[in-house]
Design an enzyme around this catalytic site. Sequence first.
Site, PDB file in Angstrom:
ATOM      1  N   CYS A  24       4.661  -3.902  -5.272  1.00  0.00           N
ATOM      2  CA  CYS A  24       3.705  -3.472  -6.185  1.00  0.00           C
ATOM      3  C   CYS A  24       4.144  -1.853  -6.360  1.00  0.00           C
ATOM      4  CB  CYS A  24       2.170  -2.884  -5.930  1.00  0.00           C
ATOM      5  SG  CYS A  24       1.474  -3.294  -6.730  1.00  0.00           S
ATOM      6  N   HIS A  72       0.302   3.867  -8.545  1.00  0.00           N
ATOM      7  CA  HIS A  72       0.290   3.296  -6.946  1.00  0.00           C
ATOM      8  C   HIS A  72       2.220   4.157  -6.613  1.00  0.00           C
ATOM      9  CE1 HIS A  72       0.037  -0.543  -3.829  1.00  0.00           C
ATOM     10  NE2 HIS A  72      -0.198   1.015  -3.887  1.00  0.00           N
TER      11      HIS A  72
END
Length: 478
Positions: free
Chosen positions: A68, A124
């Site tokens: 991610c 993120h």
Amino acid sequence: MGVQQLVILFLFFLPLTSTKRPNIVFIVADDLGWNDVGFRNPDMITPNIDKLATEGIIFDNAYVQPLCSPSRTAFMSGMYPFHAGMQHMALVRDQSVCVPLNFTFLPQELKKLGYATHMVGKWHLGFCKWECTPTYRGFDTFFGYYVAVEDYFTHSDGGYLDFRDNTIPARNYSGEYSANAFAQRAVDIIHRHNVSQPLFMYLPYQSVHAPIEVPKRYEDMYPNVINKGRRQYSGMVSALDEAVGNVTKALKDRGLFENTLILFTADNGGPIQSYANNWPLRGGKYTIWEGGTKGASFMYGAGLQKTGTTHDGMIHAVDWKPTLVSAAGATPETTIDGISQWDSIRNGLPSPRTEFIYNIDYFEGAFEGHAAVRVGDYKLILGYPGAFDGWHKPMNRTEDDIYVQPVFYAGDEPVQLFNVREDPTEHNNIAPTMPDMVAKLRARFEEYKKTMVPASYPDGDPASDPSNFGGVWSPGWC
Ligand SMILES: *[C@@H]1O[C@H](CO)[C@@H](O)[C@H](O)[C@H]1NC(C)=O
Ligand SMILES: *[C@@H]1O[C@H](CO)[C@@H](O)[C@H](O)[C@H]1NC(C)=O
Ligand SMILES: *[C@@H]1O[C@H](CO)[C@@H](O)[C@H](O)[C@H]1NC(C)=O
Ligand SMILES: *[C@@H]1O[C@H](CO)[C@@H](O)[C@H](O)[C@H]1NC(C)=O
Ligand SMILES: *[C@@H]1O[C@H](CO)[C@@H](O)[C@H](O)[C@H]1NC(C)=O
């Protein structure tokens, strides 16, 4: 006004109208596998995605990072994560780290070109101080969350809320599935958008990352899938597809669709241990096998000349930033790792890229792939390729849940070489028979390695504790 003045006026406005910048919608699907889209796997119900993909350009070799935060670092900055200290694993919620603040992000570039910039979904990329967060890094508005993983309905992680409308905690979305909340916000933005400005929307959905959670009506679309986890995961993919459909419908309703370029990509390969599928590729999320690093990806819309086709050119996640800046009509920076793929994609020409780094990460205890380099058709893997190996078909039986025992290798061994054009599923390690090619790729790798910035991966900081911030994961502790 005389005729002459009218003509001059006309000539003055002509270039403005003929170079109208396209609207850009950049959709990221979290943890979506290579084989989890209907245009590859007829068992998946994704009619909206399939229509855009098959009428646009499907990418056969669009690479991402195995995880991610590293992929998102590449999307936003156009820089390899190993040049940003972001190459090790994914950020954990209590680490006081974010992508270095001197890196320019894609929305900052597009703002310079006059775009309205909106982000809806998962960040993120760090949030320990406000300067790290979306509305301080180029986005006019933000609706979504900062951390890696959270509940799809309560929008909380570890019992604390992580959901925001710009900078304000959004406490009134409890019970609303994130695919719906995010699609609805994207639709609202499109309806409110002032069409005198081009629109940029970055739409990194929570779907289809763990936890496996989905409203029953989507799960019920897959009565033939006997494995419960895979059935629910498939439903999550169909919820994502509906969300994509709602956004395209809003663009059409608003008359913006014709002049919109849509980029869709997964952030990494699917996690095979939690029901995603990358068949026939090897491995999955966390690995530098092709199954962990080839993103399900396509482009649709404004500016594309040769459509209804697949594109096999070599593309890396770092290329999307300069590619979209080119698509917007500007000249991208030359000081970043990314290369504009715009001319190649839109005209179906060979890729300007001939090599890339899958990852360079020698941080102690690395659970994901250590290092690999691609040059031409060849891929050299140095050391541990990552935890989840093998070739897996979609699960469809109760007993199909797999647990792949992570195996750790020490140091730089073993060395594996694949010709990924002839052998895209990585069945034949040809390192023993091609020592010269191994040496050539290793030398190239060593050049890149000299430029590596050490991974920024500190222990968690107790100052992040949300109970210090009204029970919400918040900036303000670094
Ligand atoms: C950011 O700052 C670091 C540390 O000063 C420097 O090494 C790096 O080259 C800078 N990066 C960019 C993109 O400006
Ligand atoms: C939540 O509250 C905000 C601010 O009052 C409002 O704009 C939004 O529509 C509300 N959303 C829901 C789902 O109630
Ligand atoms: C898409 O729009 C329809 C009609 O407004 C709505 O019922 C549905 O919940 C929306 N789906 C998503 C995923 O937002
Ligand atoms: C849209 O933007 C233009 C240019 O800034 C402005 O003149 C116009 O009033 C705006 N329209 C609306 C509805 O806000
Ligand atoms: C799953 O298995 C069942 C029973 O064998 C079969 O009927 C069904 O077609 C399979 N579904 C998929 C998606 O493979």
